[in-house]
Design a protein around this motif. Structure first.
Motif, short mmCIF file in Angstrom:
data_model
loop_
_atom_site.label_atom_id
_atom_site.label_comp_id
_atom_site.label_asym_id
_atom_site.label_seq_id
_atom_site.Cartn_x
_atom_site.Cartn_y
_atom_site.Cartn_z
N GLY A 140 0.75 -1.22 -0.11
CA GLY A 140 0.08 0.00 0.12
C GLY A 140 1.07 1.27 0.01
N VAL A 141 0.22 2.44 0.32
CA VAL A 141 0.73 3.72 0.36
C VAL A 141 0.61 4.44 1.52
N CYS A 142 1.18 5.55 1.84
CA CYS A 142 0.84 6.50 2.79
C CYS A 142 0.85 7.82 2.31
N ASN A 143 -0.19 8.92 2.82
CA ASN A 143 -0.06 10.22 2.29
C ASN A 143 -0.50 10.49 1.07
N HIS A 144 -1.12 9.51 0.41
CA HIS A 144 -1.62 9.78 -0.86
C HIS A 144 -2.87 10.56 -0.99
N ASN A 145 -2.92 11.67 -1.57
CA ASN A 145 -4.32 12.34 -1.69
C ASN A 145 -4.81 11.64 -3.23
N PRO A 146 -6.26 12.11 -3.18
CA PRO A 146 -6.90 11.15 -4.43
C PRO A 146 -6.18 11.49 -5.84
N ASP A 147 -5.55 12.82 -5.96
CA ASP A 147 -4.97 12.70 -7.32
C ASP A 147 -3.61 11.77 -7.36
N HIS A 148 -2.99 11.80 -6.21
CA HIS A 148 -1.84 11.00 -6.16
C HIS A 148 -2.03 9.49 -6.46
N LEU A 149 -3.03 8.96 -5.76
CA LEU A 149 -3.69 7.82 -5.90
C LEU A 149 -4.10 7.42 -7.15
N GLN A 150 -4.95 8.27 -7.88
CA GLN A 150 -5.25 7.86 -9.09
C GLN A 150 -4.05 7.78 -9.93
N ASN A 151 -3.15 8.64 -9.99
CA ASN A 151 -1.82 8.73 -10.91
C ASN A 151 -1.28 7.44 -10.69
N LEU A 152 -1.23 6.76 -9.52
CA LEU A 152 -0.49 5.49 -9.24
C LEU A 152 -1.48 4.57 -9.72
N LEU A 153 -2.58 4.58 -9.72
CA LEU A 153 -3.55 3.23 -10.26
C LEU A 153 -3.37 3.33 -11.66
N ASP A 154 -3.14 4.36 -12.21
CA ASP A 154 -3.17 4.52 -13.71
C ASP A 154 -2.03 3.85 -14.31
N ARG A 155 -1.04 3.69 -13.31
CA ARG A 155 0.41 3.16 -13.91
C ARG A 155 0.85 1.96 -13.52
N THR A 156 -0.02 1.40 -12.43
CA THR A 156 0.38 0.11 -11.79
C THR A 156 -0.82 -0.90 -12.02
N ASP A 157 -0.59 -1.89 -11.40
CA ASP A 157 -1.48 -3.33 -11.47
C ASP A 157 -2.27 -3.70 -10.39
N VAL A 158 -1.62 -3.34 -9.22
CA VAL A 158 -2.30 -3.84 -7.93
C VAL A 158 -2.65 -2.74 -7.08
N VAL A 159 -4.08 -2.61 -6.79
CA VAL A 159 -4.62 -1.65 -6.15
C VAL A 159 -4.16 -1.66 -4.70
N PRO A 160 -3.79 -0.50 -4.19
CA PRO A 160 -3.13 -0.54 -2.80
C PRO A 160 -4.24 -1.12 -1.86
N ALA A 161 -3.75 -1.83 -0.83
CA ALA A 161 -4.60 -2.41 0.20
C ALA A 161 -5.07 -1.26 1.38
N VAL A 162 -3.88 -0.43 1.40
CA VAL A 162 -3.99 0.53 2.47
C VAL A 162 -3.51 1.90 2.11
N ASN A 163 -4.01 2.89 2.58
CA ASN A 163 -3.50 4.27 2.49
C ASN A 163 -3.54 5.01 4.09
N GLN A 164 -2.32 5.01 4.34
CA GLN A 164 -2.27 5.59 5.77
C GLN A 164 -1.94 7.05 5.59
N VAL A 165 -2.78 7.91 6.31
CA VAL A 165 -2.77 9.52 6.33
C VAL A 165 -2.94 9.81 7.43
N GLU A 166 -2.64 11.18 7.66
CA GLU A 166 -2.84 11.86 9.02
C GLU A 166 -4.35 12.03 8.95
N LEU A 167 -5.02 11.76 10.11
CA LEU A 167 -6.44 11.83 10.20
C LEU A 167 -6.75 11.74 11.90
#
Length: 287
Positions: A140-167
């Motif tokens: 998975g990833v950390c600190n990915h805003n929706p635009d970061h996440l979409q950019n990553l999804l567009d260029r990779t194959d496995v959807v991250p299982a977790v996004n760890q963020v300040e919350l």
């Protein structure tokens, strides 16, 4: 008697405890004892990172606890200095050696690094290889805003299982949570009780601490719980994972003593309404 966290099912079927122990800013001298204590109190998720410089001590604490490895869920993170395909594979080996483990349960990219996102993508592809090779159970990833996440999804194959963020209640990250949910990604909260607002306060004379918010302290009094317990319960009511940090034995025990009460929908909404929209920690667009 020890408490056990409920489990969250990740998008690849792996189960992860909803509540864990974070060790950010835990000194090496204190980390092993904190980890061992937490496991003894029923924690099964331990979250560290290469950047925390205490992976070895986390491993020592796991050994000291005597827990069966198969009962634990261990997370670490790739630091940005090691981004890139081959360097990620080397960094993973280093982390695994320091932890003294044969595999990881979750491997995360620590920051999106938008100014060098090709390196972020290369690192994530290396993590995909580690997943395919069975060296890690989820990525998975950390600190990915929706635009970061979409950019990553567009260029990779496995959807991250977790996004760890300040919350935390002063920064509830609705848009991030909604984007994660659309993709079946679990949102995991770092600084879940708002400590980042204290230790990274821009103005030490105007600290905004959710633990001292009157609405939170009123709920704590009503339920006979501490403000920290109320805030952590709020995360669980939202279906989030939370990783509070402490090296104090009584706080570690307190933070998992959450399963004998529940907040009402109105309570949850009242805490949601504390949102300021202002983060306390670093902006992911600048990392």
């Amino acid at each position: 008697m020890t408490a056990r966290s409920p489990l969250l099912k990740l998008n690849n079927g792996v189960e992860m405890p909803a509540l864990g122990l974070g060790v950010y800013q835990s000194s090496p001298q204190e980390t092993a004892a904190a980890v061992s204590t937490a496991i003894g109190d029923g924690y099964r998720l331990i979250d560290t990172a290469a950047g925390y410089q205490n992976e070895k001590e986390v491993g020592d604490g796991i050994v000291r606890s005597g827990a069966d490895r198969g009962e634990l869920f261990v997370t670490t993170k790739l630091w940005t200095a090691d981004y890139g395909y081959d360097s990620t594979l080397r960094a993973f080996d280093t982390s695994l050696t320091k932890l003294g483990l044969d595999y990881l349960d979750l491997y995360l990219l620590h920051w999106p690094k938008p100014s060098a996102f090709d390196a972020t993508v290369a690192s994530y592809k290396a993590a995909e290889k580690l997943l395919a090779d069975g060296r890690v159970r989820a990525i998975g990833v950390c600190n990915h805003n929706p635009d970061h996440l979409q950019n990553l999804l567009d260029r990779t194959d496995v959807v991250p299982a977790v996004n760890q963020v300040e919350l935390h209640p002063y920064f509830i990250q609705s848009e991030v949570r909604e984007a994660n949910a659309r993709h079946g990604i679990v949102t995991q909260s770092w600084s879940p009780i708002g400590g980042v607002n204290v230790y990274m306060a821009a103005d030490p004379n105007a600290v905004k601490n959710p633990l001292r918010d009157p609405g939170v302290t009123e709920l704590a009094t009503r339920y006979g719980k501490t403000p920290a317990q109320v805030l952590l319960r709020w995360h669980l009511e939202h279906g989030l994972s939370a990783i509070p940090k402490s090296v104090k034995a009584h706080r570690i025990a307190e933070n998992i003593d959450l399963f004998d009460f529940a907040l009402t929908p109105d309570d949850v909404a009242a805490i949601d309404a504390l949102d300021t929209g202002v983060r306390g920690g670093p902006d992911p667009d600048n990392r």
